[in-house]
Design a protein around this motif. Structure first.
Motif, short mmCIF file in Angstrom:
data_model
loop_
_atom_site.label_atom_id
_atom_site.label_comp_id
_atom_site.label_asym_id
_atom_site.label_seq_id
_atom_site.Cartn_x
_atom_site.Cartn_y
_atom_site.Cartn_z
N SER A 427 0.73 -1.23 0.04
CA SER A 427 -0.10 -0.04 0.17
C SER A 427 0.93 1.29 0.03
O SER A 427 0.27 2.39 -0.15
CB SER A 427 -1.01 0.22 1.40
OG SER A 427 -0.14 -0.17 2.38
N GLU A 428 2.19 1.30 0.27
CA GLU A 428 2.96 2.09 0.29
C GLU A 428 3.32 3.11 -1.16
O GLU A 428 3.44 4.24 -0.98
CB GLU A 428 4.41 1.95 0.73
CG GLU A 428 4.45 1.19 2.36
CD GLU A 428 4.16 -0.13 2.03
OE1 GLU A 428 3.88 -0.60 1.26
OE2 GLU A 428 4.56 -0.86 3.14
N VAL A 429 3.32 2.24 -2.22
CA VAL A 429 3.67 2.82 -3.52
C VAL A 429 2.81 2.43 -4.50
O VAL A 429 1.95 1.09 -4.33
CB VAL A 429 4.84 2.51 -3.98
CG1 VAL A 429 5.81 3.31 -2.89
CG2 VAL A 429 5.19 1.14 -3.91
N PRO A 430 2.45 3.10 -5.51
CA PRO A 430 1.55 2.45 -6.48
C PRO A 430 1.96 1.26 -7.33
O PRO A 430 3.45 1.04 -7.55
CB PRO A 430 1.19 3.90 -7.74
CG PRO A 430 2.43 4.48 -7.35
CD PRO A 430 2.91 4.47 -5.90
N VAL A 431 1.12 0.33 -7.96
CA VAL A 431 1.65 -0.64 -8.66
C VAL A 431 1.12 -0.60 -9.97
O VAL A 431 -0.09 -0.53 -10.26
CB VAL A 431 1.33 -2.22 -7.93
CG1 VAL A 431 1.93 -3.39 -8.75
CG2 VAL A 431 1.80 -2.22 -6.51
N TYR A 432 1.89 -0.65 -10.87
CA TYR A 432 1.54 -0.28 -12.46
C TYR A 432 1.78 -1.44 -13.35
O TYR A 432 2.67 -2.12 -12.87
CB TYR A 432 2.27 1.01 -12.90
CG TYR A 432 2.23 1.96 -12.40
CD1 TYR A 432 1.10 2.78 -12.40
CD2 TYR A 432 3.23 2.57 -11.66
CE1 TYR A 432 0.97 4.13 -12.08
CE2 TYR A 432 3.32 4.07 -11.07
CZ TYR A 432 2.11 4.72 -11.01
OH TYR A 432 1.90 5.90 -10.60
N ASP A 433 0.68 -1.66 -14.27
CA ASP A 433 0.90 -2.80 -15.25
C ASP A 433 1.24 -2.17 -16.63
O ASP A 433 0.70 -1.15 -17.21
CB ASP A 433 -0.61 -3.42 -15.32
CG ASP A 433 -0.72 -4.47 -16.29
OD1 ASP A 433 0.49 -4.93 -16.84
OD2 ASP A 433 -1.72 -5.06 -16.69
N LEU A 434 2.44 -2.56 -16.89
CA LEU A 434 2.92 -2.42 -18.36
C LEU A 434 1.96 -2.65 -19.38
O LEU A 434 1.78 -2.22 -20.41
CB LEU A 434 4.40 -2.60 -18.64
CG LEU A 434 5.02 -2.28 -19.78
CD1 LEU A 434 4.88 -0.65 -19.79
CD2 LEU A 434 6.47 -2.60 -19.93
N GLY A 435 1.46 -3.87 -19.16
CA GLY A 435 0.61 -4.46 -20.27
C GLY A 435 0.83 -4.63 -21.52
O GLY A 435 1.99 -5.25 -21.72
N GLU A 436 0.30 -4.58 -22.49
CA GLU A 436 0.45 -4.62 -23.88
C GLU A 436 1.60 -3.59 -24.47
O GLU A 436 2.35 -3.90 -25.35
CB GLU A 436 -0.66 -4.56 -24.74
CG GLU A 436 -1.75 -5.76 -24.62
CD GLU A 436 -3.06 -5.60 -25.47
OE1 GLU A 436 -3.12 -4.82 -26.13
OE2 GLU A 436 -3.71 -6.51 -25.25
N ALA A 437 2.03 -2.63 -23.73
CA ALA A 437 3.04 -1.61 -24.19
C ALA A 437 4.22 -2.29 -23.98
O ALA A 437 5.25 -1.59 -24.58
CB ALA A 437 2.86 -0.27 -23.04
N VAL A 438 4.29 -3.50 -23.48
CA VAL A 438 5.79 -4.20 -23.42
C VAL A 438 6.11 -4.46 -24.56
O VAL A 438 7.43 -4.41 -24.95
CB VAL A 438 5.51 -5.41 -22.56
CG1 VAL A 438 4.53 -6.54 -23.32
CG2 VAL A 438 6.86 -6.17 -22.16
N ASN A 439 5.45 -4.33 -25.53
CA ASN A 439 5.63 -4.67 -27.09
C ASN A 439 6.86 -3.51 -27.60
O ASN A 439 7.44 -3.55 -28.43
CB ASN A 439 4.75 -4.56 -28.00
CG ASN A 439 3.78 -6.18 -27.65
OD1 ASN A 439 4.18 -7.07 -27.66
ND2 ASN A 439 2.48 -5.95 -27.46
N ASP A 440 6.56 -2.38 -26.92
CA ASP A 440 7.58 -1.20 -27.34
C ASP A 440 8.97 -1.49 -27.14
O ASP A 440 9.82 -0.92 -27.33
CB ASP A 440 7.10 -0.08 -26.63
CG ASP A 440 5.96 0.50 -27.08
OD1 ASP A 440 5.25 0.02 -28.03
OD2 ASP A 440 5.46 1.49 -26.41
#
Length: 442
Positions: A427-440
Motif C-alpha cells: 500500500s506504500e507505493v502505486p503498482v503499475y501494469d505495463l500491459g501490452e505496451a511491453v511490445n515497445d
C-alpha cells in the motif's frame, strides 16, 4: 475403424475415441464426458472401454464417471495403483474391439506407470499408437512430475533413463508409417518443445524429434532434464485425484455456490473480468485472472489445491465458463462462491504514465513475471527483479516498496494478474501494469 481426436486448447489436451462396428473405446478422457457420449450416439455406438495411459497431472479425467454411466471397463496399468474398478492393462495384454486389436506397451519415463496403446487393424497390421505423455509430436514427456506423488514415485533422473529405453527399445522400433496420437499438443506443460502438429507418425518423429536422435543415455538424460517448464501447484493433486477417480462432472459443477455473500474478504478473490473492467473498479485485494485460453493453468499455478477462492464474473455465462474451467483441474470444490461483480468493487487500478516511465525507468522497481525460460532468453529491462508469476505469491515480500512498482510479462495477461497479487500486500507505493505496451521494448 474411426479414430477421432477431441482437443482442448486450454490445456493442450488430446483425448480419443476409437470406433469399430458399433463399439467405442475412449482414451484419456477429459473431465466433461458429454462429448464422448455425443460422439457415441452420432455413430450409434456403445462405449465399452476407457483406457488411461497414466494418472494425469494436468487435468482431471472422467474415466470413473464414464464407467458408472455406461458400464464400460476401465483399463490402466497395474503400476498405477488405481483405487477405482478397473482391468489391468500392461505389456502382453490385449483388448479386442471387434476385429481390431489394442495392445498395451509399458513405456515408463514420463511416469513409472505410463503405457502406450498400439492398434492393429483388421489385417493384423500395426497402424496407430496412442502415446499418452510418453511421445509427443516433436518431444517426449517431462520426467520430473512423479518425485513425490503417485502409487510409485521416482527421481527424475531415473525416469529420464527409463524414457531413453522406452523410446529406443519400444517406440522407435515400430514401422515408420504407424500414426502417433499423443495426449498433448503445443502449450502443454507436460513437455518443453512440442511441435504445432497434433498427431504425427513414427517416421516423422525419427527424423524431426530432438529426443529421438542419436545420442547416448547420459546425453539424453541431460538433454531431457534441461529447461523443463514450471510445475503448477495443482499437478500433484490431480495425480492423486485421478488415482481414485473424480466426482461426476455435471453434479459437481452444479453444487458450486452461486449466492452472493455479504463479505468475500475471507479467501482469495479471482476476478475473471477483462483488464479494463477490473481497472475501473474491483474488490480490494483481488487478482485479475482474466478468462482466456490458459485460465485453468494459471488458476492452478497461483492458487494451491488446498486453498479456497471466490470467482467474480461479469455475468452468469462468464461464471459458467470459469467454473467449467476450474472443474477441468478439479478446483470446483475450492470455489467458496461464484458471484457477479459485487458493490464493493470500487478499488481503481493505478494507471501508468507511459512517457514518464520511458523517460526515467530507473525511478521504478520493475518486476518481470515471465517464466524462467523466457527470462533466460533475455531480460527486457536490465535492472528488473525476476519473479515468475507462479512464484509471486510466495516471493512478493522480496519486492522493495521504496519506489513505484511496474510489472511486465510478455503480452499483458500475466502482468495483470501479478499487479493484483502485489497490490494486495503493498500500500506504500502505486503498482503499475505495463500491459501490452511491453511490445515497445521487444
Amino acid at each position: 475403424m474411426i479414430i477421432h481426436q477431441f482437443y482442448d486448447k486450454g490445456l493442450a489436451h488430446a483425448s480419443y475415441a476409437i470406433v469399430r462396428s458399433g463399439k467405442m473405446i475412449v482414451i484419456d478422457p477429459a473431465r466433461n464426458p458429454q462429448p464422448y457420449y455425443d460422439f457415441a450416439n452420432l455413430h450409434e455406438s456403445e462405449i465399452v472401454g476407457v483406457i488411461e495411459t497414466h494418472p494425469h497431472a494436468d487435468f482431471v479425467s472422467s474415466h470413473l464417471e464414464i464407467h458408472h454411466t455406461t458400464g464400460a471397463d476401465i483399463y490402466v496399468s497395474k503400476l498405477a495403483g488405481a483405487g477405482y474398478p478397473h482391468q489391468t492393462f500392461d505389456e502382453g495384454d490385449e483388448i479386442k474391439l471387434e476385429d481390431i486389436n489394442l495392445k498395451a506397451i509399458n513405456t515408463p519415463g514420463h511416469s513409472p506407470d505410463s503405457i502406450c496403446i498400439l492398434v492393429e487393424n483388421e489385417n493384423g497390421k500395426e497402424c496407430a499408437i496412442f502415446t499418452g505423455d510418453t511421445l509427443f509430436a516433436g518431444d517426449v514427456g517431462r520426467p520430473d512430475l512423479r518425485e513425490s506423488v503417485g502409487n510409485i514415485t521416482a527421481k527424475k533422473e531415473e525416469l529420464a533413463r527409463q524414457m531413453y529405453h522406452s523410446t529406443r527399445e519400444k517406440l522407435m522400433t515400430l514401422p515408420a508409417d504407424v500414426k502417433v496420437y499423443p495426449a498433448h499438443g503445443p502449450g502443454s506443460l507436460c513437455g518443453k518443445s512440442m511441435s504445432p502438429d497434433l498427431h504425427s507418425t513414427i517416421g516423422k518423429e525419427l527424423r524431426e524429434n530432438y529426443a529421438l536422435q542419436l545420442m547416448d543415455e547420459l546425453a539424453f538424460v541431460q538433454t531431457l532434464m534441461a529447461d523443463q517448464p514450471f510445475m503448477p501447484k495443482y499437478f500433484g493433486y490431480d495425480v492423486e485425484l485421478n488415482k481414485i477417480g473424480a466426482a461426476a462432472y455435471a453434479e459437481s459443477v452444479a453444487k458450486v455456490n452461486r449466492q452472493q455473500p455479504a463479505d468475500i474478504s475471507d479467501a482469495i478473490i479471482i476476478d475473471t473480468r477483462n483488464r479494463e473492467a477490473y481497472r475501473n473498479g474491483h474488490v480490494k485485494g483481488s487478482y485479475n485472472l482474466q478468462d482466456a485460453e490458459k485460465f485453468e493453468t494459471w488458476l492452478g499455478s497461483i492458487v494451491g489445491p488446498e486453498e479456497q477462492f471466490y470467482l467474480i464474473g461479469s455475468d452468469d455465462a462468464a461464471l459458467d465458463t470459469a467454473i467449467a474451467k476450474a472443474a477441468k483441474i478439479g478446483y470446483e470444490h475450492n470455489i467458496k462462491a461464484a458471484v457477479l461483480t459485487p458493490p464493493t468493487a470500487t478499488e481503481k487500478s493505478a494507471i501508468l504514465n507511459l512517457e514518464e516511465f520511458k523517460a526515467n525507468p530507473n525511478a521504478y522497481t520493475i518486476i518481470d513475471v515471465r517464466n524462467w525460460a523466457e527470462i533466460k532468453s533475455g531480460k527486457l529491462f536490465a535492472n528488473a527483479l525476476t519473479i515468475p508469476l507462479p512464484e509471486l505469491r510466495e516471493r512478493v515480500n522480496e519486492i522493495p516498496a521504496d519506489k513505484p512498482i511496474l510489472v511486465h510479462c510478455a503480452a499483458g495477461y500475466r502482468s495483470a494478474a501479478a499487479v493484483g497479487i502485489i497490490s494486495a500486500v503493498t500500500s506504500e507505493v502505486p503498482v503499475y501494469d505495463l500491459g501490452e505496451a511491453v511490445n515497445d521494448w521487444k
